[in-house]
Design a protein around this motif. Sequence first.
Motif, PDB file in Angstrom:
ATOM      1  N   LYS A 170     -27.179  29.969  25.636  1.00  0.00           N
ATOM      2  CA  LYS A 170     -27.058  29.925  24.181  1.00  0.00           C
ATOM      3  C   LYS A 170     -26.949  28.468  23.755  1.00  0.00           C
ATOM      4  O   LYS A 170     -26.753  27.571  24.587  1.00  0.00           O
ATOM      5  CB  LYS A 170     -25.823  30.700  23.715  1.00  0.00           C
ATOM      6  CG  LYS A 170     -24.520  30.201  24.315  1.00  0.00           C
ATOM      7  CD  LYS A 170     -23.365  31.118  23.959  1.00  0.00           C
ATOM      8  CE  LYS A 170     -22.081  30.654  24.661  1.00  0.00           C
ATOM      9  NZ  LYS A 170     -20.960  31.572  24.382  1.00  0.00           N
ATOM     10  N   LYS A 171     -27.073  28.237  22.464  1.00  0.00           N
ATOM     11  CA  LYS A 171     -26.922  26.887  21.932  1.00  0.00           C
ATOM     12  C   LYS A 171     -25.526  26.382  22.259  1.00  0.00           C
ATOM     13  O   LYS A 171     -24.526  27.047  21.987  1.00  0.00           O
ATOM     14  CB  LYS A 171     -27.150  26.893  20.421  1.00  0.00           C
ATOM     15  CG  LYS A 171     -27.174  25.515  19.804  1.00  0.00           C
ATOM     16  CD  LYS A 171     -27.481  25.596  18.315  1.00  0.00           C
ATOM     17  CE  LYS A 171     -27.506  24.209  17.691  1.00  0.00           C
ATOM     18  NZ  LYS A 171     -27.800  24.272  16.238  1.00  0.00           N
TER      19      LYS A 171
ATOM     20  N   VAL B 134     -35.015  19.717  15.625  1.00  0.00           N
ATOM     21  CA  VAL B 134     -33.916  20.682  15.504  1.00  0.00           C
ATOM     22  C   VAL B 134     -34.433  21.992  14.925  1.00  0.00           C
ATOM     23  O   VAL B 134     -34.081  23.084  15.399  1.00  0.00           O
ATOM     24  CB  VAL B 134     -32.779  20.108  14.631  1.00  0.00           C
ATOM     25  CG1 VAL B 134     -31.755  21.186  14.291  1.00  0.00           C
ATOM     26  CG2 VAL B 134     -32.110  18.930  15.335  1.00  0.00           C
ATOM     27  N   GLU B 135     -35.281  21.908  13.915  1.00  0.00           N
ATOM     28  CA  GLU B 135     -35.831  23.118  13.288  1.00  0.00           C
ATOM     29  C   GLU B 135     -36.651  23.935  14.273  1.00  0.00           C
ATOM     30  O   GLU B 135     -36.577  25.169  14.308  1.00  0.00           O
ATOM     31  CB  GLU B 135     -36.686  22.730  12.085  1.00  0.00           C
ATOM     32  CG  GLU B 135     -37.210  23.917  11.294  1.00  0.00           C
ATOM     33  CD  GLU B 135     -38.048  23.506  10.093  1.00  0.00           C
ATOM     34  OE1 GLU B 135     -38.728  24.386   9.526  1.00  0.00           O
ATOM     35  OE2 GLU B 135     -38.040  22.307   9.735  1.00  0.00           O
TER      36      GLU B 135
ATOM     37  N   GLY C 177     -34.530  29.957  18.848  1.00  0.00           N
ATOM     38  CA  GLY C 177     -33.319  30.760  18.983  1.00  0.00           C
ATOM     39  C   GLY C 177     -33.417  32.064  18.209  1.00  0.00           C
ATOM     40  O   GLY C 177     -33.003  33.125  18.703  1.00  0.00           O
ATOM     41  N   ARG C 178     -33.967  32.007  17.013  1.00  0.00           N
ATOM     42  CA  ARG C 178     -34.129  33.227  16.216  1.00  0.00           C
ATOM     43  C   ARG C 178     -35.116  34.190  16.877  1.00  0.00           C
ATOM     44  O   ARG C 178     -34.893  35.405  16.907  1.00  0.00           O
ATOM     45  CB  ARG C 178     -34.612  32.879  14.805  1.00  0.00           C
ATOM     46  CG  ARG C 178     -33.518  32.394  13.874  1.00  0.00           C
ATOM     47  CD  ARG C 178     -33.989  32.341  12.437  1.00  0.00           C
ATOM     48  NE  ARG C 178     -35.083  31.383  12.249  1.00  0.00           N
ATOM     49  CZ  ARG C 178     -34.890  30.093  11.999  1.00  0.00           C
ATOM     50  NH1 ARG C 178     -33.659  29.603  11.894  1.00  0.00           N
ATOM     51  NH2 ARG C 178     -35.927  29.299  11.837  1.00  0.00           N
TER      52      ARG C 178
ATOM     53  N   SER D 246     -32.054  27.304  21.975  1.00  0.00           N
ATOM     54  CA  SER D 246     -32.454  26.671  20.701  1.00  0.00           C
ATOM     55  C   SER D 246     -32.872  25.214  20.859  1.00  0.00           C
ATOM     56  O   SER D 246     -32.413  24.340  20.126  1.00  0.00           O
ATOM     57  CB  SER D 246     -31.314  26.790  19.679  1.00  0.00           C
ATOM     58  OG  SER D 246     -31.036  28.141  19.390  1.00  0.00           O
ATOM     59  N   LYS D 247     -33.756  24.989  21.844  1.00  0.00           N
ATOM     60  CA  LYS D 247     -34.309  23.655  22.048  1.00  0.00           C
ATOM     61  C   LYS D 247     -35.830  23.694  21.898  1.00  0.00           C
ATOM     62  O   LYS D 247     -36.466  24.697  22.260  1.00  0.00           O
ATOM     63  CB  LYS D 247     -33.948  23.133  23.446  1.00  0.00           C
ATOM     64  CG  LYS D 247     -32.551  22.550  23.541  1.00  0.00           C
ATOM     65  CD  LYS D 247     -32.471  21.236  22.784  1.00  0.00           C
ATOM     66  CE  LYS D 247     -31.120  20.588  22.839  1.00  0.00           C
ATOM     67  NZ  LYS D 247     -31.107  19.283  22.175  1.00  0.00           N
TER      68      LYS D 247
ATOM     69  N   GLU E 155     -34.277  25.809  16.490  1.00  0.00           N
ATOM     70  CA  GLU E 155     -33.666  26.938  15.785  1.00  0.00           C
ATOM     71  C   GLU E 155     -34.655  28.093  15.644  1.00  0.00           C
ATOM     72  O   GLU E 155     -34.270  29.272  15.741  1.00  0.00           O
ATOM     73  CB  GLU E 155     -33.175  26.492  14.402  1.00  0.00           C
ATOM     74  CG  GLU E 155     -32.061  25.443  14.431  1.00  0.00           C
ATOM     75  CD  GLU E 155     -30.775  25.960  15.053  1.00  0.00           C
ATOM     76  OE1 GLU E 155     -30.568  27.193  15.071  1.00  0.00           O
ATOM     77  OE2 GLU E 155     -29.973  25.132  15.531  1.00  0.00           O
ATOM     78  N   ASN E 156     -35.919  27.771  15.427  1.00  0.00           N
ATOM     79  CA  ASN E 156     -36.943  28.823  15.372  1.00  0.00           C
ATOM     80  C   ASN E 156     -36.975  29.613  16.677  1.00  0.00           C
ATOM     81  O   ASN E 156     -37.073  30.847  16.682  1.00  0.00           O
ATOM     82  CB  ASN E 156     -38.323  28.201  15.137  1.00  0.00           C
ATOM     83  CG  ASN E 156     -38.482  27.610  13.753  1.00  0.00           C
ATOM     84  OD1 ASN E 156     -37.721  27.919  12.844  1.00  0.00           O
ATOM     85  ND2 ASN E 156     -39.478  26.751  13.585  1.00  0.00           N
TER      86      ASN E 156
ATOM     87  N   ASN F  56     -34.854  15.936  12.648  1.00  0.00           N
ATOM     88  CA  ASN F  56     -34.609  17.187  11.927  1.00  0.00           C
ATOM     89  C   ASN F  56     -35.708  18.220  12.184  1.00  0.00           C
ATOM     90  O   ASN F  56     -35.450  19.430  12.224  1.00  0.00           O
ATOM     91  CB  ASN F  56     -34.469  16.920  10.421  1.00  0.00           C
ATOM     92  CG  ASN F  56     -35.754  16.426   9.786  1.00  0.00           C
ATOM     93  OD1 ASN F  56     -36.398  15.513  10.283  1.00  0.00           O
ATOM     94  ND2 ASN F  56     -36.145  17.034   8.664  1.00  0.00           N
TER      95      ASN F  56
END
Length: 407
Positions: free
Chosen positions: A204-205, A372-373, A379-380, A324-325, A376-377, A369
């Motif tokens: 996980k993150k 990072v986005e 991870g979702r 989330s990387k 996060e994509n 940024n």
Amino acid sequence: MRILVVSQYFWPENFRINDFVLGLQEKGHEIEVLTGKPNYPKGKYYSGYSFFGKRTEIWNGIKIHRAPLFRRHNGKGLNLAFNYLSFMIFGTLRSLTIKGKFDHILVFQPSPITTAIPAIFLKWLKKASLFIWVQDLWPHSVTAAGGIHNKSIIKFLDSLTKWIYKRCDKILIQSEGFRNIINEQGIDNSKIEFYPNTVETFFKKTAINNDCLSLLPNGFKIMFAGNIGEAQDFETIIEAAKIVAQEQPDIKWIILGDGRKKHYLHQKVLEYGLEGNFILLGSFPVEKMPYFFACADCLLVSLKKDFIFSLTIPSKLQSYLACSKPILASLDGEGANIVKAANAGFTANAEDPIALASQVIKLRQMPTNQLVEMGENGGRYFQENFNRDVLLIKIIHLFRQFKQENK
């Protein structure tokens, strides 16, 4: 339910089946495991194990039945063949001593397909349903990664695989790309169910760990974790790194893991003068991987150019997404499609070092940024498609559904 899991590989070896059986136990089911003596990946028995010793043990409340096993030694040729055959033979003999009834038997099947032979015998012995969870397609993966091209051997392995599939009640596939191949081997589509891999909950993150960070160099960090083998195509990685070093010398390639190509990689690093760009850290406990991933700027997954690899979802891909990387993928097919669908990173065709180098430079030039986005994509996407709890509920449903349909 009482469920017997058959797997040549199991704890203390690091395979996803370890966490899977713990998950089934958490859901209230009684699990036992038939496996071999642990010796993967280094080909030596783990401390406390031998050919004859430790026939039975308890791990986290799960009873483990261990069959004698010839060590894989260097993982090549006859050593590997004897390793595979020994579990098939001794695992079948060991199954005679497993007591009690089981509702279902589940085979965890990376290579070899012969892992299923003891399970087929147990299906007959215990009058239980038999599910096989296919991680590698045989005989295709043998020709792709094992270098076997003898037509007679391939024909025999294909016949053996068909024989095994036909004796399984349900075939679970880790990638939808496997479906057509198994259909072509004479298996009806109704027996096949898409069932992807998940990962342990510790993936996980995670916040940056200073102990891990202290082992890493400054610069833009591309991290690879896992087996350093033939299938992972380190030839392309090292050629891409050579190109990148000329334009972006601050890019660092960090390799976590071990495998038969590690010596080759080390020699190429020296030959190309990339000692300052390549850091081979060796192996670490799998539980530490998320902390290392947190220190990376992007995570690398790679496979050789081969039709069978294009059908496979590399198991590390789910680990990367869960953390989330941003992902850098040097591969074709199903794995690349997931990275694109998740909008979680950049892809290059397999065995194309120029394209891979180009994507590395593009990642390096992206604002933080945006990186990072991307992470996060990913991870979702993981939560929506590979969540551990959802997949455990699905397998339990499949077991119960089969039982109801075959009363």
